[in-house]
Design a protein around this motif. Structure first.
Motif, PDB file in Angstrom:
ATOM      1  N   ASP A   1      46.247  42.724  -5.347  1.00 37.20           N
ATOM      2  CA  ASP A   1      46.487  44.146  -5.579  1.00 37.20           C
ATOM      3  C   ASP A   1      45.147  44.853  -5.783  1.00 37.20           C
ATOM      4  O   ASP A   1      44.376  44.482  -6.666  1.00 37.20           O
ATOM      5  CB  ASP A   1      47.374  44.320  -6.823  1.00 37.20           C
ATOM      6  N   ARG A   2      44.887  45.858  -4.986  1.00 31.26           N
ATOM      7  CA  ARG A   2      43.590  46.541  -5.057  1.00 31.26           C
ATOM      8  C   ARG A   2      43.299  47.098  -6.458  1.00 31.26           C
ATOM      9  O   ARG A   2      42.152  47.100  -6.901  1.00 31.26           O
ATOM     10  CB  ARG A   2      43.555  47.674  -4.024  1.00 31.26           C
ATOM     11  N   ASP A   3      44.341  47.557  -7.150  1.00 34.10           N
ATOM     12  CA  ASP A   3      44.156  48.151  -8.471  1.00 34.10           C
ATOM     13  C   ASP A   3      43.766  47.135  -9.537  1.00 34.10           C
ATOM     14  O   ASP A   3      43.143  47.482 -10.545  1.00 34.10           O
ATOM     15  CB  ASP A   3      45.432  48.888  -8.915  1.00 34.10           C
TER      16      ASP A   3
ATOM     17  N   TYR B   1      42.347  44.047  -8.644  1.00 33.78           N
ATOM     18  CA  TYR B   1      41.509  43.042  -7.967  1.00 33.78           C
ATOM     19  C   TYR B   1      40.419  42.475  -8.880  1.00 33.78           C
ATOM     20  O   TYR B   1      40.287  41.265  -9.042  1.00 33.78           O
ATOM     21  CB  TYR B   1      40.882  43.673  -6.723  1.00 33.78           C
TER      22      TYR B   1
ATOM     23  N   LYS C   1      46.934  37.920   1.325  1.00 30.55           N
ATOM     24  CA  LYS C   1      45.984  38.957   1.707  1.00 30.55           C
ATOM     25  C   LYS C   1      44.584  38.369   1.881  1.00 30.55           C
ATOM     26  O   LYS C   1      44.228  37.376   1.263  1.00 30.55           O
ATOM     27  CB  LYS C   1      45.988  40.064   0.661  1.00 30.55           C
TER      28      LYS C   1
ATOM     29  N   ALA D   1      41.799  39.335   0.795  1.00 31.50           N
ATOM     30  CA  ALA D   1      41.033  39.279  -0.454  1.00 31.50           C
ATOM     31  C   ALA D   1      41.297  37.973  -1.185  1.00 31.50           C
ATOM     32  O   ALA D   1      40.386  37.355  -1.748  1.00 31.50           O
ATOM     33  CB  ALA D   1      41.396  40.464  -1.350  1.00 31.50           C
TER      34      ALA D   1
END
Length: 214
Positions: free
Chosen positions: A30-32, A34, A68, A70
């Protein structure tokens, strides 16, 4: 009775480690969250006891293409972090680590493949501290060199760049290894089925530079 209790205790510790890893990986996805997940992953790597290194490795290399990029990238990079933090405790796991890197060379995301190259460089540096650096280096180099023969452009290019990084970062190559490698890589350049010639040229550059220094 005491032995059974010890086995149960380790099993519980492995379960808890896997649970924490899953949580960290989910945050990395999750980008938030990360950076929070990445910090947790690196902290786990830093505080591992020797008997938890194997289970930790098994978890981080058990990633697939559905996760993902990442996650795939950081699970490769943490292998290098482990080697840097825990030194020769990682020597028995070299084959497993390199196998994971080779598997990830097929990744369609260049960020993941770049992480493979960086991790191989870290592993090469860490082999200097292993009791038998030569054996560890062979365990690192051989699967990568064999991967040059796979009919996959990403794997060929990734393996060549990984090998170049290993050669650049290592200060030990026994006897005729590099000259023999040079001959075989030059042959690959002449092979019409070899699809990663720019990467092979980079590998040749690394070999020649080390040979000149020697």
């Amino acid at each position: 009775m005491m032995k059974s209790s010890a086995v149960t205790s380790k099993g519980k510790a492995v379960f808890e480690l896997k649970h924490r890893l899953v949580q960290a990986v989910n945050k990395i996805a999750d980008r938030d969250t990360y950076q929070i997940g990445l910090d947790e992953l690196e902290k786990m790597a830093d505080t591992l006891t020797p008997d938890m290194i194997g289970p930790f490795l098994s978890c981080v290399i058990d990633t697939d293409a559905e996760q993902k990029s990442a996650v795939r990238k950081e699970c490769i990079k943490v292998i290098g972090t482990l080697a840097r933090l825990h030194g020769n405790l990682l020597a028995p796991h070299m084959a497993k680590m390199v196998s994971s890197v080779v598997k990830r060379l097929k990744d369609t995301d260049s960020v993941v493949r770049d992480a493979c190259v960086d991790t191989c460089g870290t592993l090469a540096m860490c082999t200097r501290s292993y009791g038998d650096g030569g054996a560890a280096l062979v365990a690192l180099v051989r699967p990568l060199f064999e991967s040059l023969g796979e009919q996959n452009r990403y794997v060929q290019a990734g393996a060549a760049l990984c090998l170049a990084k290993v050669i650049d970062e290592s200060n030990y190559f026994p006897g005729p290894v590099l000259p023999q490698m040079l001959v075989r890589v030059v042959k690959l350049l002449k092979n019409p089925h070899f699809m990663a010639k720019p990467a092979a040229i980079e590998l040749i550059r690394s070999i020649i530079q080390v040979c000149i220094r020697a």
